[in-house]
Design a protein around this motif. Structure first.
Motif, PDB file in Angstrom:
ATOM      1  N   ASP A 235       0.882  -0.919  -0.102  1.00 58.53           N
ATOM      2  CA  ASP A 235       0.029   0.027   0.094  1.00 58.53           C
ATOM      3  C   ASP A 235       0.958   1.135   0.049  1.00 58.53           C
ATOM      4  O   ASP A 235       1.811   1.440   0.707  1.00 58.53           O
ATOM      5  N   PRO A 236       0.684   2.309  -0.665  1.00 65.52           N
ATOM      6  CA  PRO A 236       1.538   3.401  -0.948  1.00 65.52           C
ATOM      7  C   PRO A 236       1.521   4.235   0.289  1.00 65.52           C
ATOM      8  O   PRO A 236       2.588   5.015   0.553  1.00 65.52           O
ATOM      9  N   ALA A 237       0.366   4.139   0.963  1.00 63.09           N
ATOM     10  CA  ALA A 237       0.343   4.775   2.224  1.00 63.09           C
ATOM     11  C   ALA A 237       0.914   3.973   3.464  1.00 63.09           C
ATOM     12  O   ALA A 237       1.076   4.682   4.541  1.00 63.09           O
ATOM     13  N   ALA A 238       1.401   2.903   3.203  1.00 59.32           N
ATOM     14  CA  ALA A 238       2.419   2.110   4.291  1.00 59.32           C
ATOM     15  C   ALA A 238       3.581   2.757   4.806  1.00 59.32           C
ATOM     16  O   ALA A 238       4.387   3.414   3.918  1.00 59.32           O
ATOM     17  N   ALA A 239       3.803   3.051   6.053  1.00 60.68           N
ATOM     18  CA  ALA A 239       4.897   3.651   6.725  1.00 60.68           C
ATOM     19  C   ALA A 239       6.160   2.643   6.413  1.00 60.68           C
ATOM     20  O   ALA A 239       6.138   1.673   5.909  1.00 60.68           O
ATOM     21  N   ALA A 240       7.297   3.462   6.697  1.00 56.26           N
ATOM     22  CA  ALA A 240       8.734   2.648   6.276  1.00 56.26           C
ATOM     23  C   ALA A 240       8.509   1.219   7.154  1.00 56.26           C
ATOM     24  O   ALA A 240       9.393   0.276   6.716  1.00 56.26           O
ATOM     25  N   GLY A 241       8.013   1.199   8.353  1.00 56.10           N
ATOM     26  CA  GLY A 241       8.040   0.036   9.314  1.00 56.10           C
ATOM     27  C   GLY A 241       7.702  -1.176   8.129  1.00 56.10           C
ATOM     28  O   GLY A 241       8.442  -2.150   8.489  1.00 56.10           O
ATOM     29  N   GLN A 242       6.731  -1.309   7.538  1.00 57.12           N
ATOM     30  CA  GLN A 242       6.305  -2.208   6.731  1.00 57.12           C
ATOM     31  C   GLN A 242       7.262  -2.642   5.716  1.00 57.12           C
ATOM     32  O   GLN A 242       7.862  -3.733   5.639  1.00 57.12           O
ATOM     33  N   ALA A 243       8.096  -1.770   5.065  1.00 51.11           N
ATOM     34  CA  ALA A 243       9.035  -1.825   4.214  1.00 51.11           C
ATOM     35  C   ALA A 243      10.034  -2.571   4.599  1.00 51.11           C
ATOM     36  O   ALA A 243      10.695  -3.460   4.159  1.00 51.11           O
ATOM     37  N   LEU A 244      10.671  -2.050   6.000  1.00 52.51           N
ATOM     38  CA  LEU A 244      11.723  -2.575   6.577  1.00 52.51           C
ATOM     39  C   LEU A 244      11.603  -4.030   7.077  1.00 52.51           C
ATOM     40  O   LEU A 244      12.520  -4.974   6.892  1.00 52.51           O
ATOM     41  N   ARG A 245      10.343  -4.435   7.369  1.00 56.94           N
ATOM     42  CA  ARG A 245       9.977  -5.875   7.549  1.00 56.94           C
ATOM     43  C   ARG A 245      10.229  -6.520   6.358  1.00 56.94           C
ATOM     44  O   ARG A 245      10.650  -7.952   6.382  1.00 56.94           O
TER      45      ARG A 245
END
Length: 337
Positions: A235-245
C-alpha cells in the motif's frame, strides 16, 4: 544584515557561495555522483525478426526482437552500462504463464542472445508471471470469498522453476518482483538445489502498488485482466516499518541485494532502508511513469529533459540507492561522457 548579526553568524568570514562560483570546485566537493556503472537498463523482448516496435506511452523505448536486442546490448556494453534487466512478451499466454519457465521461452532466448552479443554486460532477469499469464496477474489464481486472487504458496514452486530456467540460460542474476510471501526462500532453495548456489538474487523487497507503473504495463503487455495487485503489492500509504519488515524477511530468506520500487515518490523509503541495512546493496527502480512524465513535459517544452532526468537520478542516488534501474541509462551514459 546589521553588524551585530553579521558577526554572530560568521559573515563575512564564512561565505558558502565561495564553493559555488567555480564549476571545478563544485565538482570537487560533490558528494553524490552518477556513473554508467551504477545503472541497469530495462529491455522488453518479443518474438519475431527485425522488430523495434515503439512503446507509445514510453517515448524512446521499444519492444525488441532478438536480433534488435543483440544490437541494443552491444550499445549498452560499449557505453559502460553495468547491465540490463529483461522482460519478455511471449507469443502465447496461458493461465500458468508456462512460457516463463520454458527452455525456449522468450526470456531464456533473450538471455542467451545478450550473453553472446555483449559478454561483459550483466544480465538480470525479472522473475514474475504477469507478462506471461493470460489474466495478467503475478501467479496462479484461486477463488477466495467469491473472487479470484493470486494463490501465494502454489505460485512459489513455479517461481523457483522459472528462476532455475533463467540460470540455466546463463543469467547473471535473478530478480523476483511478484511480492509473494516466501518467494525469495523458494527461489533460493530451487537455485541451490539445481547447482546455482553462486547465483545472486536481487529481490524487489519493497514494491508498492503504484499508479506510476502504467506505461510499463503497455510495454510488457501485462495489465491485469481483472481487479488490481493491491492484495500482494504494498500500500503506498504504508509507513517505512512495513517496508523494513519486507526487506528483513527477504534477507533472512537469502536475498543478496534488495530493491525499492518506485524510486522517486519513495525516496524516504530508500533512505530508511539504507540507514537500517547499511551493508546491503540497495537498488531503486526509476519506473516507467517517472520516465514518461518527464518525456511528456519535455515534448511540450515545459522542462529540460536532460537537466531534470539527471537531477531525479541524483536524488535517488543521494537517498541511498547504489544501483538504479532506469530507462535513461543510455542517455545518462552519453550525457556524462
Amino acid at each position: 544584515m546589521n553588524q551585530r548579526s553579521a558577526a554572530d553568524s560568521g559573515f563575512p568570514t564564512t561565505r558558502m557561495r565561495r564553493l559555488r562560483y567555480n564549476a571545478g570546485v563544485r565538482a570537487l566537493i560533490r558528494e553524490t555522483t552518477l556513473a554508467p556503472a551504477n545503472l541497469i537498463l530495462p529491455l522488453f523482448v518479443r518474438p519475431g525478426k527485425n522488430i523495434k516496435q515503439p512503446i507509445g506511452s514510453m517515448p524512446g523505448q521499444f519492444q525488441l526482437s532478438l536480433d534488435q536486442l543483440a544490437k541494443e546490448a552491444k550499445e549498452a556494453e560499449q557505453l559502460g552500462i553495468a547491465g540490463v534487466i529483461l522482460f519478455g512478451i511471449p507469443a502465447e499466454k496461458d493461465l500458468q504463464g508456462s512460457d516463463s519457465y520454458c527452455d525456449q521461452g522468450i526470456v531464456q532466448q533473450a538471455v542467451r542472445t545478450v550473453k553472446e552479443a555483449a559478454p561483459k554486460l550483466l544480465v538480470l532477469t525479472d522473475v514474475c508471471f504477469c507478462e506471461y499469464t493470460s489474466h495478467g496477474h503475478c501467479g496462479l489464481l484461486e477463488e477466495r470469498n467469491g473472487q479470484q486472487d493470486v494463490a501465494n504458496d502454489p505460485t512459489l514452486a513455479l517461481l523457483g522453476k522459472q528462476a532455475v530456467s533463467h540460470a540455466q540460460a546463463g543469467a547473471d542474476m535473478v530478480a523476483p518482483s511478484g511480492m509473494m510471501d516466501g518467494m525469495v526462500g523458494a527461489i533460493r532453495y530451487a537455485l541451490d538445489h539445481a547447482g546455482f548456489s553462486h547465483l545472486p538474487l536481487m529481490s524487489y523487497a519493497a514494491k508498492y502498488s503504484s499508479a506510476f507503473y502504467g506505461p510499463f504495463r503497455d510495454a510488457a503487455e501485462s495489465a491485469p485482466q481483472f481487479g488490481d495487485r493491491r492484495t500482494y503489492q504494498m500500500d503506498p500509504a504504508a509507513a517505512a516499518g512495513q517496508a523494513l519488515r519486507e526487506v528483513e524477511l527477504d534477507l533472512r530468506e537469502g536475498a543478496d541485494m534488495i530493491m525499492v520500487k518506485p524510486a522517486l515518490a519513495y525516496l524516504d523509503i530508500i533512505r530508511d532502508v539504507r540507514e537500517n541495512f547499511p551493508g546491503v546493496p540497495l537498488a531503486a527502480y526509476n519506473v516507467s511513469g517517472e520516465y514518461s512524465l518527464v518525456k511528456a513535459a519535455a515534448a511540450n517544452g515545459w522542462v529540460d529533459e536532460r537537466t531534470l532526468a539527471l537531477e531525479m537520478l541524483t536524488a535517488i542516488k543521494r537517498a541511498g540507492a547504489s544501483i538504479i534501474l532506469t530507462y535513461w541509462a543510455k542517455d545518462v551514459a552519453r550525457w556524462l561522457s
